[in-house]
Design a protein around this motif. Sequence first.
Motif, PDB file in Angstrom:
ATOM      1  N   SER A 174       0.804  -1.229   0.000  1.00 30.87           N
ATOM      2  CA  SER A 174       0.000   0.000   0.000  1.00 30.87           C
ATOM      3  C   SER A 174       0.832   1.272   0.000  1.00 30.87           C
ATOM      4  CB  SER A 174      -0.953   0.011   1.208  1.00 30.87           C
ATOM      5  OG  SER A 174      -1.797  -1.122   1.198  1.00 30.87           O
ATOM      6  N   GLU A 175       2.082   1.155  -0.376  1.00 29.47           N
ATOM      7  CA  GLU A 175       2.944   2.343  -0.406  1.00 29.47           C
ATOM      8  C   GLU A 175       3.936   2.208  -1.556  1.00 29.47           C
ATOM      9  OE1 GLU A 175       6.446   4.553   2.215  1.00 29.47           O
ATOM     10  OE2 GLU A 175       5.349   2.848   3.052  1.00 29.47           O
ATOM     11  N   VAL A 176       4.196   3.343  -2.214  1.00 23.74           N
ATOM     12  CA  VAL A 176       5.217   3.377  -3.255  1.00 23.74           C
ATOM     13  C   VAL A 176       6.306   4.331  -2.803  1.00 23.74           C
ATOM     14  CG1 VAL A 176       5.749   4.003  -5.633  1.00 23.74           C
ATOM     15  CG2 VAL A 176       3.588   2.857  -5.105  1.00 23.74           C
ATOM     16  N   GLU A 177       7.499   3.784  -2.618  1.00 23.23           N
ATOM     17  CA  GLU A 177       8.626   4.595  -2.186  1.00 23.23           C
ATOM     18  C   GLU A 177       9.317   5.214  -3.405  1.00 23.23           C
ATOM     19  OE1 GLU A 177      11.046   2.009   0.115  1.00 23.23           O
ATOM     20  OE2 GLU A 177       9.557   1.765   1.728  1.00 23.23           O
ATOM     21  N   VAL A 178      10.171   6.201  -3.126  1.00 24.46           N
ATOM     22  CA  VAL A 178      10.828   6.919  -4.219  1.00 24.46           C
ATOM     23  C   VAL A 178      11.661   5.965  -5.065  1.00 24.46           C
ATOM     24  CG1 VAL A 178      12.491   8.718  -4.816  1.00 24.46           C
ATOM     25  CG2 VAL A 178      10.838   9.100  -2.978  1.00 24.46           C
ATOM     26  N   TRP A 179      12.409   5.084  -4.419  1.00 23.88           N
ATOM     27  CA  TRP A 179      13.281   4.189  -5.175  1.00 23.88           C
ATOM     28  C   TRP A 179      12.474   3.225  -6.037  1.00 23.88           C
ATOM     29  CZ3 TRP A 179      13.389  -1.098  -5.064  1.00 23.88           C
ATOM     30  CH2 TRP A 179      12.726  -1.739  -4.006  1.00 23.88           C
ATOM     31  N   GLU A 180      11.278   2.836  -5.563  1.00 22.71           N
ATOM     32  CA  GLU A 180      10.441   1.931  -6.347  1.00 22.71           C
ATOM     33  C   GLU A 180       9.941   2.619  -7.620  1.00 22.71           C
ATOM     34  OE1 GLU A 180       8.491  -0.882  -2.848  1.00 22.71           O
ATOM     35  OE2 GLU A 180       7.580   1.052  -3.340  1.00 22.71           O
ATOM     36  N   GLY A 181       9.523   3.874  -7.476  1.00 23.31           N
ATOM     37  CA  GLY A 181       9.096   4.604  -8.662  1.00 23.31           C
ATOM     38  C   GLY A 181      10.241   4.832  -9.631  1.00 23.31           C
ATOM     39  N   ALA A 182      11.434   5.161  -9.069  1.00 25.45           N
ATOM     40  CA  ALA A 182      12.592   5.414  -9.934  1.00 25.45           C
ATOM     41  C   ALA A 182      13.016   4.152 -10.670  1.00 25.45           C
ATOM     42  CB  ALA A 182      13.744   5.965  -9.101  1.00 25.45           C
ATOM     43  N   VAL A 183      13.027   3.020  -9.965  1.00 20.79           N
ATOM     44  CA  VAL A 183      13.407   1.763 -10.601  1.00 20.79           C
ATOM     45  C   VAL A 183      12.394   1.388 -11.683  1.00 20.79           C
ATOM     46  CG1 VAL A 183      13.665  -0.723 -10.217  1.00 20.79           C
ATOM     47  CG2 VAL A 183      14.735   0.894  -8.647  1.00 20.79           C
ATOM     48  N   THR A 184      11.110   1.642 -11.410  1.00 21.70           N
ATOM     49  CA  THR A 184      10.084   1.375 -12.417  1.00 21.70           C
ATOM     50  C   THR A 184      10.375   2.149 -13.695  1.00 21.70           C
ATOM     51  OG1 THR A 184       8.436   1.034 -10.685  1.00 21.70           O
ATOM     52  CG2 THR A 184       7.621   1.446 -12.917  1.00 21.70           C
ATOM     53  N   PHE A 185      10.740   3.411 -13.552  1.00 20.99           N
ATOM     54  CA  PHE A 185      11.071   4.205 -14.729  1.00 20.99           C
ATOM     55  C   PHE A 185      12.345   3.713 -15.408  1.00 20.99           C
ATOM     56  CE2 PHE A 185      13.552   7.744 -16.509  1.00 20.99           C
ATOM     57  CZ  PHE A 185      12.722   8.084 -17.561  1.00 20.99           C
ATOM     58  N   LEU A 186      13.352   3.323 -14.619  1.00 17.90           N
ATOM     59  CA  LEU A 186      14.625   2.891 -15.194  1.00 17.90           C
ATOM     60  C   LEU A 186      14.512   1.564 -15.936  1.00 17.90           C
ATOM     61  CD1 LEU A 186      17.108   3.866 -12.335  1.00 17.90           C
ATOM     62  CD2 LEU A 186      16.773   4.997 -14.538  1.00 17.90           C
ATOM     63  N   PHE A 187      13.454   0.821 -15.668  1.00 23.59           N
ATOM     64  CA  PHE A 187      13.243  -0.395 -16.446  1.00 23.59           C
ATOM     65  C   PHE A 187      12.966  -0.069 -17.922  1.00 23.59           C
ATOM     66  CE2 PHE A 187      11.881  -2.824 -12.465  1.00 23.59           C
ATOM     67  CZ  PHE A 187      13.109  -3.445 -12.366  1.00 23.59           C
ATOM     68  N   PHE A 188      12.533   1.160 -18.207  1.00 25.59           N
ATOM     69  CA  PHE A 188      12.278   1.549 -19.596  1.00 25.59           C
ATOM     70  C   PHE A 188      13.559   1.539 -20.426  1.00 25.59           C
ATOM     71  CE2 PHE A 188      12.270   5.304 -22.499  1.00 25.59           C
ATOM     72  CZ  PHE A 188      11.567   4.715 -23.529  1.00 25.59           C
ATOM     73  N   PRO A 189      14.623   2.271 -20.038  1.00 27.35           N
ATOM     74  CA  PRO A 189      15.854   2.162 -20.836  1.00 27.35           C
ATOM     75  C   PRO A 189      16.437   0.757 -20.831  1.00 27.35           C
ATOM     76  CG  PRO A 189      16.255   3.441 -18.836  1.00 27.35           C
ATOM     77  CD  PRO A 189      14.780   3.262 -18.948  1.00 27.35           C
ATOM     78  N   ALA A 190      16.217   0.002 -19.753  1.00 23.50           N
ATOM     79  CA  ALA A 190      16.710  -1.380 -19.718  1.00 23.50           C
ATOM     80  C   ALA A 190      15.991  -2.224 -20.776  1.00 23.50           C
ATOM     81  CB  ALA A 190      16.501  -1.982 -18.329  1.00 23.50           C
ATOM     82  N   THR A 191      14.691  -1.994 -20.938  1.00 22.67           N
ATOM     83  CA  THR A 191      13.934  -2.707 -21.975  1.00 22.67           C
ATOM     84  C   THR A 191      14.474  -2.389 -23.358  1.00 22.67           C
ATOM     85  OG1 THR A 191      11.940  -2.631 -20.609  1.00 22.67           O
ATOM     86  CG2 THR A 191      11.642  -3.072 -22.957  1.00 22.67           C
ATOM     87  N   VAL A 192      14.702  -1.094 -23.618  1.00 24.99           N
ATOM     88  CA  VAL A 192      15.213  -0.679 -24.924  1.00 24.99           C
ATOM     89  C   VAL A 192      16.586  -1.280 -25.185  1.00 24.99           C
ATOM     90  CG1 VAL A 192      15.874   1.288 -26.347  1.00 24.99           C
ATOM     91  CG2 VAL A 192      13.873   1.447 -24.848  1.00 24.99           C
ATOM     92  N   MET A 193      17.457  -1.239 -24.190  1.00 21.67           N
ATOM     93  CA  MET A 193      18.819  -1.738 -24.372  1.00 21.67           C
ATOM     94  C   MET A 193      18.837  -3.239 -24.646  1.00 21.67           C
ATOM     95  SD  MET A 193      21.995  -1.047 -24.558  1.00 21.67           S
ATOM     96  CE  MET A 193      22.052   0.614 -23.900  1.00 21.67           C
ATOM     97  N   THR A 194      18.113  -4.016 -23.855  1.00 22.84           N
ATOM     98  CA  THR A 194      18.120  -5.472 -24.061  1.00 22.84           C
ATOM     99  C   THR A 194      17.482  -5.848 -25.401  1.00 22.84           C
ATOM    100  OG1 THR A 194      16.072  -5.577 -22.755  1.00 22.84           O
ATOM    101  CG2 THR A 194      18.146  -6.036 -21.612  1.00 22.84           C
ATOM    102  N   ALA A 195      16.436  -5.113 -25.799  1.00 24.85           N
ATOM    103  CA  ALA A 195      15.825  -5.395 -27.100  1.00 24.85           C
ATOM    104  C   ALA A 195      16.794  -5.074 -28.235  1.00 24.85           C
ATOM    105  CB  ALA A 195      14.532  -4.595 -27.260  1.00 24.85           C
TER     106      ALA A 195
END
Length: 876
Positions: free
Chosen positions: A209-230
Amino acid sequence: MRALAALVVACSGGARALPPERLTPRNYTPARTLHCSDGLMLPAWQPLDDVPTLDIALRGLVYFFALLYLFIGVSIVSDRFMAAIEVITSREKEVRVRRNGSEQIIVVRVWNETVANLTLMALGSSAPEILLSVIEIAGKNFEAGDLGPGTIVGSAAYNLFVIIAICVMVIPDGEVRKIKHLRVFLVTATWSIFAYVWLYLILAVISPSEVEVWEGAVTFLFFPATVMTAYIADRRLLVYKYLKKGYRVNERGVIVEAEGDGSVEMALKPGDDFATDDEEGRELDKSRREYISVLRELRRQHPDEDLETVERMALETLMARGPKSRAFYRVAATRKMTGGGDFSRKISERAQSDLSEVKAEIQRRESGSVSPEPKGPNVRFDPDHYTVMENCGSFEARVIRRGDLAGEVTVRYTTEDGTAEAGSDYIAAQGVLIFGHGESEKTFSVEVIDDDVFEEDEHFFLRLSSPKGACLASPSTATVVILDDDHSGVFSFPQRDFELTESVGTYDLRVVRTAGARGKVKVPYWTEDGTAKSGAQYEPAQGFIIFENNETEKFIPLHIIEEDSYEKDVLFYVNLGDPELMGDTQRSARHNEAEHLVTLPEDEAVVAMMGLPRAGEITRAQLRVKESKEFKNTVDKLVQRANASIIIGTSSWKEQFTEAITASSGSDDPDEPTSWSDYVLHIITLFWKIIFAFVPPTDIGGGYVCFVVSIICIGLVTAVIGDVASHFGCTLGIKDSVTAIVFVALGTSIPDTFASKVAAIQDKTADASVGNVTGSNAVNVFLGIGVAWTVAAIVHWTRNEKFHVEPGNLAFSVTMFCSEAALVVIVLILRRRKSIGGELGGPRCMKVTTSIFFFSLWLIYLVLSGLEAYDVIQGF
């Protein structure tokens, strides 16, 4: 009470008294209080207390149709956005490709296709969902809402289940479409499922029931990780044995080992396709073959059309058939839905423009290879080669002046020995030529000496020097060849090898007569097959060429058959037989002379034989027929330009407003008249078309200005959609989470549905229709939810507060989606077996079964998510 009863009876005209509970007036409508609040852009519809049921239904209809109209608007402006993205990602560069031992220059796109699809293209197709999530957070004072995340999850479910089900079904029976970039698909599919697993983890497991700053940041950083691995999967670079040893890819796309100051180039196996440019070369070769095949077919169908018209038709066909970007299909689908017609006319105009531009460019290059004309007045020989008979007496040499003809110009001329010597073969000459005002040419005479001694062909030179009032231009030296006229000559080809293009039509092969030119002589000739076959690459020829007295050259006409072959390289041969004097007297003279040779000494016999016609050293010519350079250059340029996607851009506001106010046929046939339904759709959407025609054209600033303005417009329309959707739900008593996964997700995904359907039918692969779905779903979460929750978590952190996000229906929806998405991916992989052959299409029974299964998964997802939202079933 009695008085009240009497009043009721009186008002009813003496009717029988009714019990109190049945005294409700007939026109009474039950009322209730609406728990709606003002939105970010739109206030709530007042009043909210004691609203009659009929008014509630009326408000629901108004909100519903407003949503539909807003969905149309956001689709139209999203297409302006997609056009800008297409212009940006279609930037090209020239690269050098070394193939088959030779270097070629090809044009490739600056943006990698996979990177473009996962970044700008995904942002373009999913911008409404992503912006809705961000805007909702901002509109609720950075508190979590259900509409944005619910739309993202609902849109992902619709894309994966419904769109793929439709794409599987629309393929004609017996045909299949396979995903070409399977590695990229598997990577993005993994990320798309992981994205929703990650949502569940951060909402219900890591910090419930809580979203911490690092969780939101990691969620966003998964985007460049997706692009790079693809991208790594697309380029086939993820090979552990190379990476762990410190290998790298050099500028030519070849794996090299970095050791010390140097690098050791490795030999790659045929399957190790690390040379990225080579892949581009193979794609170009494939496009060339397809273009030439289409060109040949059209030339057979339209034999009376000129070549340029057929080339334009072939380019149109190639552009229509060729692979197109997601942006093209999206924009084309919206145009058909809104009465804007299709791109048939623009494809035809683009083909004509490209063909004209390519022809002009080739012509400029060819003319640029010629030496430039000197500036100012100049003098030169014209011509610079003279062939004269020994008995001609004298001949005139011509000198011309070019440039400014005003004033007087002088130039000196002299003769100079070559194999011919002054005094014995010609009379030396020198002098000065004076060009008066306005004179452009002068001549001078040179005398040739005739004798009765047999001589081989000889030559001498004429030179210009010491100009005044002008400069010397090339050629300033002329060559004079003297032919002996005392003997019949030697007959041969001037060289052994000839190279000609298949587009030459009729090629005149030159046969020369040297060492004499007296008498009439006939020379037999015939063609002979090599790798070129008579009747296929050339027409066979056989016969005689006749040299008249003092005639020194003749030509054999050879007819070359044009096949429009890109890389033709075939050989055939032409042979010369023994020459013969013509005429009875000459034949007798030859016979007598031949008999006389028996009694002569050997050296004298050789001299005498040189007086008879004979064959020279080169009597067999090899002709190499190759493709036309102009044709090859035209094919290269055209296939590199045969990208119909870039026609979705616009060059001016005038063009945009013209398209906005013009209704066109939605039929694939450009000659089909505009129907009444096209006019109705055009009138309905005219408001949006005119409003968004003010968006800057894509040609301004390379598409970036259109990109920025379009995304701002999408944000504004999306903000209104969020308010209307929220008001719609609260008016009818529908929770935001249900409104999101049913209505909003469906409305924002309709254009993608039509785009994927057309892409599935027209493309040869399933990448544009199916392969992009998984990547888009992953990007939606990482950008839409990642950015929104990161910003909200940071804002709450600055306030020393926690950013609370109740798992609620979202966690249940995510779990349902992940489970069903895994089934979809497994089914798609199993369909690649030989029994079906591809992700889309296949035998009718399998098509129907797969489509029903996928569509059922979507219905199950909607029903269970809705039941959980209303606490009918227990969620998480």
